[in-house]
Design a protein around this motif. Structure first.
Motif, mmCIF file in Angstrom:
data_model
loop_
_atom_site.group_PDB
_atom_site.id
_atom_site.type_symbol
_atom_site.label_atom_id
_atom_site.label_comp_id
_atom_site.label_asym_id
_atom_site.label_seq_id
_atom_site.Cartn_x
_atom_site.Cartn_y
_atom_site.Cartn_z
ATOM 1 N N GLU A 123 0.810 -1.216 0.000
ATOM 2 C CA GLU A 123 0.000 0.000 0.000
ATOM 3 C C GLU A 123 0.848 1.273 0.000
ATOM 4 O O GLU A 123 0.364 2.353 -0.286
ATOM 5 N N LYS A 153 4.548 -0.024 -4.006
ATOM 6 C CA LYS A 153 3.481 -0.037 -5.014
ATOM 7 C C LYS A 153 4.113 0.187 -6.398
ATOM 8 O O LYS A 153 3.775 -0.491 -7.369
ATOM 9 N N GLY A 189 -1.159 9.038 -6.501
ATOM 10 C CA GLY A 189 -1.740 10.298 -6.007
ATOM 11 C C GLY A 189 -0.791 11.466 -6.229
ATOM 12 O O GLY A 189 -0.384 11.745 -7.356
#
Ligand code: G4F
Length: 315
Positions: A165, A170, A190
């Motif tokens: 996560e 990732k 993000g």
């Protein structure tokens, strides 16, 4: 020369201890059931293990999830620290305690070049607020009750065992899948402009032990002193497989946090001066280590072997 005990929180599905298994440590560590929110279970665990040193690494450690679970995060990351210290206060006060504090406690001090132990704290997530509670509680118990308790203020510390996560793993996990032709999906990320101080976890962890061997308890920043953006991370990771990151990634609102800290870069001068700590592994070397490990794992998978994280033990 240590005898090591570790606490395991009971969950209804089998406890996943794949990292210990992968490292060959399973069976060499006494596993004791306990929960940071249940002080009775901590009393039982501590009386069973009778430790000289406690390393409190337990946490709801994902900043993003703390916005969805602020209450749980506070119970574990803030009150959990208090629970451990209370058990020591009313039990064996000679037990030394390492508290895993975090660079997140500084929060949005965007104008600071690099942060040291005395920099202002301005937490920007339920995780950070909880960690700051733990930080001050450790300092207070040290002064009030003479307990040998230290805060290690670690900046990001990554390795091949990072959870999927977190942004570093990732990315490297996705790069490995692209390298082996296992995915055509884009990686959704993000805030690419966030700057973090990415260090190599094993070297950071050594400092935790060293802090407990000092003559006096104190707090130490552990960081590389160099900041890199998430964009730089993803760019270099894809360059290792000769690919352009822009073709394989997209920015998604779902990965954005309600509040994010723009820049966190630490100043490890105190740890360097007091016990000669240095980060040893560069940003690029860290990414190379992680990409290589993920490619190795996915190659094993292609050969029909289990992932190491499929190893489920301790049901
Ligand atoms: O990898 P992250 O989730 O780690 P973060 O928030 O810096 O926290 C980690 O380090 C702290 C110590 O410095 C620890 F206390 C904490 O427990 C944890 O280990 O996010 C890093 C940055 C953030 O700014 C985040 O907004 O990457 C940004 N980011 C951009 N895209 C993303 C993503 N983060 C995640 N997890 N996933 C994304 O897709």
């Amino acid at each position: 020369g240590y005898e090591v005990s570790g606490t395991v929180r009971r969950v209804s599905s089998p406890t996943n201890l794949w990292r210990l298994a992968d490292l060959g440590l399973l069976g060499r560590i006494n596993l004791i059931p306990a929960d940071m929110t249940d002080v009775g279970s901590l009393i039982a665990a501590i009386s069973q293990a009778q430790p000289n040193e406690i390393f409190n690494l337990s946490a709801q450690s994902f900043v993003g999830a703390s916005f969805q679970m602020p209450h749980t995060t506070a119970q574990v990351d803030a009150l959990g620290v208090l629970n451990v210290l209370e058990v020591i206060r009313y039990g064996d006060k000679s037990i030394k305690v390492y508290q895993a504090s975090s660079s997140e406690i500084y929060g949005g001090m965007v104008d600071s070049e690099s942060l040291d132990e005395n920099s202002p704290k301005n937490p920007a997530s339920p995780y950070a607020v909880s960690k700051l509670f733990g930080f001050h509680t450790v300092r207070m118990y040290r002064k009030a009750y003479g307990i040998f308790a230290v805060n290690g203020i670690l900046f990001n510390h990554d390795s091949i065992y990072r959870g999927l996560e977190f942004v570093s793993r990732k990315i490297t996990n996705h790069v490995a899948q692209v390298a082996l032709g296992l995915t055509k999906e884009k990686l959704r990320l993000g805030n690419l402009d966030a700057i973090r101080d990415f260090g190599f976890a094993p070297i950071c962890v050594e400092s935790m032990w060293t802090m407990l061997q000092q003559d006096k308890p104190d707090d130490f920043v552990i960081a590389t002193g160099i900041g890199h953006s998430v964009k730089e991370f993803v760019e270099y990771a894809f360059s290792l497989i000769d690919e352009d990151w822009r073709e394989y990634t997209e920015v998604s609102q779902t990965e954005m946090r309600p509040l994010d800290v723009a820049r966190l870069v630490g100043n490890p001068a105190k740890a360097r001066a007091q016990f000669g700590w240095s980060p040893q592994v560069t940003f690029r070397e860290l990414i190379e280590i992680m990409v290589e490990a993920d490619i190795r794992r996915w190659k094993q998978y292609k050969l029909g072997k289990n992932f190491p994280w499929d190893v489920v033990v301790g049901a």
